[in-house]
Scaffold this motif. Structure first.
Motif: not given
Length: 433
Positions: A338-364
């Motif tokens: 978890d990334i903490k201290r994002l206030g009411k924007f927690e879900k927004k920034y976690h989702m954006e990071l999910g999109s970022l991770v998807a652009t990389y060739p990750i095995h697991t």
């Protein structure tokens, strides 16, 4: 100092006592000489203070600031104050590494940069101190202003401005505004050092800033800049350009962000009138900080990248770039908390990071925590090729990885800042070589 019954009070101390403090007067009366400053007249009048000099003030906080200003003005020395979303501690430690070789320098400790620790660091300055370097912590609006009132920096550094502490600053604009408090905190005639490549830094109200601005960067025009940046053995190689001069540089530790840290440091060195070339040579012996993209051998002969020192969107993006640069031919694993201290924007920034991770060739991809689940879910939605696992807590993650990691595996761990469970998990993986 403020009164603390658990702290040893030495002679020749000025002690600020609040109305709420429960005082052991008998103990204090045996410490001499001692000066007490208090805003409760009755508390002073009702005690036998035969050995104590006491001053009554109407406003203790105001008296405290008057004293701090007086003490700071006793010393004519450069004071560097560093803030930013990422890189504060590393930049400060690099400066300490360079300056300590030539002079007595006072610095803040590790990443202990909360406003309440400011006075302790300031009072560490004495007649032998030739320079001071402090971090400015930011949890809420007003924190940097407060620390600057105490430190009165002659040089201010903003390493970058990402996304963090939105719970205390309401939103990104509020966070940028809180960072900009350093502009008014730098002494007249001082210098502000900023990152010319950082988009949020460009939103600072520099049009009203009266002091000197000195820039560093890699991509955009800057007063000091780097070219030919490349990964080398256990670190980064690059060229530094300043005042029409070019220097070859190397810094232990992987990542373009590490080059930015060096440029910020060299900008300070330049403003202090010291040799940039000597500083570059000294940085070759800088020891990379623990849990800052720290590489170790781990379970199954794998390589573990421990980046559990801090966790925010900016640092995760930098870590992913390093993983991508060194991961050719490797199976790349991600454990993200978890990334903490994002206030009411927690879900927004976690989702954006999910999109970022998807652009990389990750095995697991393994997420730990209910907030981090949004990283995993968004990565899946964006078509990641990674195998994805979602855990509520760290239990069971080691057992999963123990069966999979081998010599061809590269594992990056980022967890909630100061999470003991995640730190211990990283140690467990590294101790299983």
């Amino acid at each position: 100092m403020n009164y603390d019954p658990q702290q040893l009070i030495a002679p020749n101390t000025m002690l600020f006592i609040r109305k709420s403090d429960d005082i052991n007067w008998e103990e204090l009366n045996n410490i001499k000489p001692l000066l007490i400053v208090c805003d409760e007249k009755e508390k002073l009048q009702n005690q036998a203070l035969s050995q104590i000099t006491a001053i009554y003030v109407r406003n203790l906080l105001q008296a405290f600031f008057v004293f701090c200003t007086y003490y700071r003005n006793l010393f004519d020395l450069p004071v560097v104050a560093i803030t930013g979303t990422c890189g504060k501690t590393t930049t400060k430690e690099m400066l300490k590494h360079i300056l300590s070789n030539e002079m007595n320098v006072q610095t803040s400790v590790s990443s202990k940069n909360e406003p309440r620790q400011t006075l302790t660091y300031l009072l560490g300055i004495d007649d032998d101190t030739k320079a001071a370097v402090f971090e400015l912590g930011l949890g809420n609006t007003g924190n940097i202003s407060y620390q600057c009132q105490i430190y009165q920096p002659t040089i201010g550094v903003i390493t970058n401005i990402g996304v963090h502490h939105l719970d205390g600053c309401k939103n990104l604009d509020g966070y940028i505004k809180a960072k900009s408090e350093i502009l008014n905190g730098i002494r007249a005639g001082g210098t502000l050092i900023i990152n010319s490549d950082d988009e949020n830094t460009k939103k600072l109200p520099l049009s009203t800033y009266q002091n000197k601005v000195f820039t560093f960067g890699i991509k955009n025009k800057a007063d000091i800049y780097a070219t030919a940046v490349q990964f080398a053995e256990k670190g980064m190689k690059f060229q530094v350009h300043i005042n029409n001069k070019k220097f070859q540089a190397y810094i232990p530790g992987y990542g373009e962000h590490q080059v930015y840290n060096v440029l910020a440091v060299l900008a300070v060195i330049h403003e202090l009138g010291l040799s940039v070339q000597k500083a570059i040579l000294k940085l070759r012996t800088f020891e990379q900080m623990e849990r800052h993209l720290q590489f170790s051998k781990g379970v199954g002969g794998s390589t573990i990248i421990d980046d559990t020192w801090t966790n925010n969107p900016t640092s995760l993006e930098a870590a992913l770039k390093v993983l991508d640069s060194v991961g050719n031919g490797k199976k790349r694993y991600l454990v993200l908390g978890d990334i903490k201290r994002l206030g009411k924007f927690e879900k927004k920034y976690h989702m954006e990071l999910g999109s970022l991770v998807a652009t990389y060739p990750i095995h697991t991809l393994i997420t730990v925590g209910t907030k981090a689940e949004n990283i995993a879910k968004q990565a899946i939605a964006d078509g990641t090729s990674a195998k994805v696992y979602m855990y509520k807590d760290i239990k069971g993650v080691y057992e999963l990885l123990e069966q999979q990691l081998d010599r061809e595996s590269l594992l990056l761990i980022k967890g909630p800042m100061s999470s003991r469970a995640m730190i211990q998990f990283a140690k467990q993986l590294k101790s299983s070589e």
